[in-house]
Design a protein around this motif. Structure first.
Motif, PDB file in Angstrom:
ATOM      1  N   CYS A 178      -7.027 -26.941  36.110  1.00  7.13           N
ATOM      2  CA  CYS A 178      -8.281 -26.393  36.639  1.00  7.13           C
ATOM      3  C   CYS A 178      -9.479 -26.766  35.761  1.00  7.13           C
ATOM      4  CB  CYS A 178      -8.194 -24.866  36.738  1.00  7.13           C
ATOM      5  SG  CYS A 178      -6.912 -24.290  37.885  1.00  7.13           S
ATOM      6  N   GLY A 179      -9.219 -27.082  34.501  1.00  9.06           N
ATOM      7  CA  GLY A 179     -10.311 -27.411  33.590  1.00  9.06           C
ATOM      8  C   GLY A 179     -10.565 -28.896  33.429  1.00  9.06           C
ATOM      9  N   TRP A 180      -9.798 -29.740  34.138  1.00  7.71           N
ATOM     10  CA  TRP A 180      -9.941 -31.192  33.986  1.00  7.71           C
ATOM     11  C   TRP A 180     -11.332 -31.680  34.388  1.00  7.71           C
ATOM     12  CZ3 TRP A 180      -4.694 -33.581  36.069  1.00  7.71           C
ATOM     13  CH2 TRP A 180      -3.675 -33.287  35.143  1.00  7.71           C
ATOM     14  N   LYS A 181     -11.867 -31.154  35.480  1.00  2.15           N
ATOM     15  CA  LYS A 181     -13.169 -31.611  35.957  1.00  2.15           C
ATOM     16  C   LYS A 181     -14.254 -31.338  34.927  1.00  2.15           C
ATOM     17  CE  LYS A 181     -16.411 -31.241  39.825  1.00  2.15           C
ATOM     18  NZ  LYS A 181     -16.708 -30.596  41.137  1.00  2.15           N
ATOM     19  N   GLN A 182     -14.214 -30.168  34.327  1.00  5.74           N
ATOM     20  CA  GLN A 182     -15.224 -29.816  33.314  1.00  5.74           C
ATOM     21  C   GLN A 182     -15.127 -30.739  32.101  1.00  5.74           C
ATOM     22  OE1 GLN A 182     -14.996 -25.748  32.078  1.00  5.74           O
ATOM     23  NE2 GLN A 182     -16.624 -25.941  30.526  1.00  5.74           N
ATOM     24  N   ILE A 183     -13.889 -31.083  31.692  1.00 12.08           N
ATOM     25  CA  ILE A 183     -13.699 -31.969  30.535  1.00 12.08           C
ATOM     26  C   ILE A 183     -14.271 -33.351  30.823  1.00 12.08           C
ATOM     27  CG2 ILE A 183     -11.947 -33.230  29.229  1.00 12.08           C
ATOM     28  CD1 ILE A 183     -10.198 -30.708  29.400  1.00 12.08           C
ATOM     29  N   VAL A 184     -13.942 -33.917  31.986  1.00  8.04           N
ATOM     30  CA  VAL A 184     -14.420 -35.256  32.332  1.00  8.04           C
ATOM     31  C   VAL A 184     -15.935 -35.277  32.453  1.00  8.04           C
ATOM     32  CG1 VAL A 184     -14.380 -37.052  34.106  1.00  8.04           C
ATOM     33  CG2 VAL A 184     -12.258 -35.921  33.427  1.00  8.04           C
ATOM     34  N   GLU A 185     -16.504 -34.231  33.076  1.00  2.00           N
ATOM     35  CA  GLU A 185     -17.958 -34.194  33.234  1.00  2.00           C
ATOM     36  C   GLU A 185     -18.678 -34.033  31.901  1.00  2.00           C
ATOM     37  OE1 GLU A 185     -18.676 -31.108  36.082  1.00  2.00           O
ATOM     38  OE2 GLU A 185     -18.290 -32.430  37.812  1.00  2.00           O
ATOM     39  N   SER A 186     -18.055 -33.344  30.951  1.00  5.06           N
ATOM     40  CA  SER A 186     -18.690 -33.176  29.636  1.00  5.06           C
ATOM     41  C   SER A 186     -18.785 -34.497  28.899  1.00  5.06           C
ATOM     42  CB  SER A 186     -17.909 -32.166  28.795  1.00  5.06           C
ATOM     43  OG  SER A 186     -16.661 -32.700  28.393  1.00  5.06           O
ATOM     44  N   LEU A 187     -17.855 -35.414  29.167  1.00  3.99           N
ATOM     45  CA  LEU A 187     -17.899 -36.733  28.546  1.00  3.99           C
ATOM     46  C   LEU A 187     -18.828 -37.675  29.290  1.00  3.99           C
ATOM     47  CD1 LEU A 187     -14.138 -37.229  27.693  1.00  3.99           C
ATOM     48  CD2 LEU A 187     -16.003 -37.113  26.058  1.00  3.99           C
TER      49      LEU A 187
END
Length: 414
Positions: free
Chosen positions: A168-177
């Motif tokens: 569920c947190g993958w999208k937030q991680i990718v967008e932060s990069l």
């Protein structure tokens, strides 16, 4: 590979010495070299390499070459047997290829991965052996591929981050990069920084410890975990020994693709490990930033060292004589690691008994790349906190007083 009767892989790096490169080649050609080989001069080692390669079809890989002089120093040692022997040089510096025009084959520039290759690498690392992957990942495919531009190291580090986070947190991680418009090395450092922040707090210092060693250093995992334990970086557990806990830390770092297994034992265990050059650069930078340790490389840095306040860990990469003459006065030191430039296998003996009077609080002392005289182990009573000691001495000269180190847990004689 069976086409070649003799094979050797030699990592050159930015700091190198011809004698050590020759020894590295010889060790690849024969893992059971007699001790007398390590005492030979550089000229004798050149003859030894040439003798072992003469009339044999061989493959030599010189990896991570930064200076064309490294090749020039070895070229005459490698015989032209006219039997399809090959020498491969790898480098991140394209200018290295220009002076090599006389070789049979021109430079082969490694291309970036195509989108489909990048995706296969990502999925294969995240879900090994599986043909399907969750929709949370499919929805990020375009964003990931555009952001990482086919750079394998960055993709592998990203998989290490995602594998240890909830889907569920993958999208937030990718967008932060992807919010940072960065490229190549900078993009990799940004990805490594995120991976570092996602490490459990108790593993962070163990990861930064890799920065204490020279670039391209191949680690003995057991010895490295002993260092972590002696330095107080491993949490105690009721059900497991400190060494077992430290091994768990190592496996965690490997599972996150921050540490690579370079050699496996016959039983499937980890015989040796290493980190990528960019990961090493990150560890050095982050360790300095967080005042975890200080690194001094070469004569100039050693003599102009601006000590951090309450410095706890000092790592020195220099000639042994420069270290001995420096008489560094850092009474707050808890860990001191020394790595020699060029005289690891042979050289004069050094008396560094001054350490006993200065580093009285030291718990970790690794001097396994300085040839010490027998007087070094004569005054152990001054280092009452010492837990880890690695030295390069004649085993017959080890003083009986070594037993009087009251807290010594690990003693290594090289």
């Amino acid at each position: 590979m069976s086409h070649f009767y003799k094979r050797a892989w030699c990592t050159v790096s930015q700091v190198y010495h011809n004698k050590n490169l020759l020894l590295e080649i010889l060790i690849c050609l024969d893992s059971n070299l007699p001790d007398k080989i390590f005492k030979k001069s550089e000229e004798d080692l050149e003859l030894e390499v040439k003798r072992r390669l003469q009339n044999n079809r061989y493959l030599i890989v010189l990896d991570d070459v930064w200076d064309i002089e490294a090749w020039k120093g070895l070229e005459a040692t490698l015989p032209d047997n006219r039997n399809e022997s090959r020498v491969i040089l790898t480098s991140r510096n394209r200018n290295i290829a220009a002076p090599l025009g006389e070789l049979d084959a021109g430079p082969h520039f490694i291309r970036s991965l195509r989108h489909d290759e990048s995706w296969d690498l990502l999925v294969g690392k995240l879900f090994p052996g599986k043909n399907s992957h969750p929709p949370e990942l499919c929805g990020l495919q375009g964003q990931i591929l555009e952001m990482y531009q086919g750079l394998p190291l960055i993709i592998i580090v990203l998989t290490g981050i995602l594998a240890n986070e909830d889907k569920c947190g993958w999208k937030q991680i990718v967008e932060s990069l992807s919010s940072n418009v960065l490229f190549c090395t900078e993009q990799c450092i940004a990805t490594l920084d995120l991976s570092y922040k996602n490490l459990p707090d108790h593993i962070n210092p163990c990861f930064l410890y890799f920065g204490a060693f020279p670039e391209d250093y191949e680690h003995n995992p057991k010895r490295l975990t002993w260092l972590w334990v002696a330095d107080g970086l491993v949490q105690k557990a009721e059900s497991n020994s400190s060494e077992d806990v430290a091994n768990g830390y190592m496996m965690d770092l490997i599972s996150r693709s921050l540490v690579m297994v370079s050699k496996q034992s016959s039983t499937g265990g980890i015989k040796a490990c290493r980190i990528h050059d960019l990961v090493h650069e990150f560890c050095v930078r982050k360790a300095k930033e967080e005042k975890f340790m200080q690194l001094a490389c070469g004569y100039d840095e050693l003599y102009t060292l601006n000590m951090q306040h309450n410095l706890r860990r000092l790592c020195i990469h220099s000639e042994p004589e420069h270290f001995c003459m420096s008489r560094l006065f850092v009474p707050t030191i808890r860990s001191l690691l020394f790595f020699s430039h060029g005289k690891r296998y042979n050289g004069p003996m050094f008396n560094i008994s001054f350490i006993f009077g200065i580093f009285k609080l030291v718990r970790v002392l690794d001097l396994s790349q300085v040839v010490l005289d027998s007087t070094f182990l004569g005054e152990p009573s001054l280092l009452v906190l010492l837990r880890y000691l690695a030295v390069l001495v004649d085993s017959n000269s080890i003083a009986s007083s070594i037993a009087s180190f009251p807290n010594l847990e690990t003693f290594i004689v090289v």
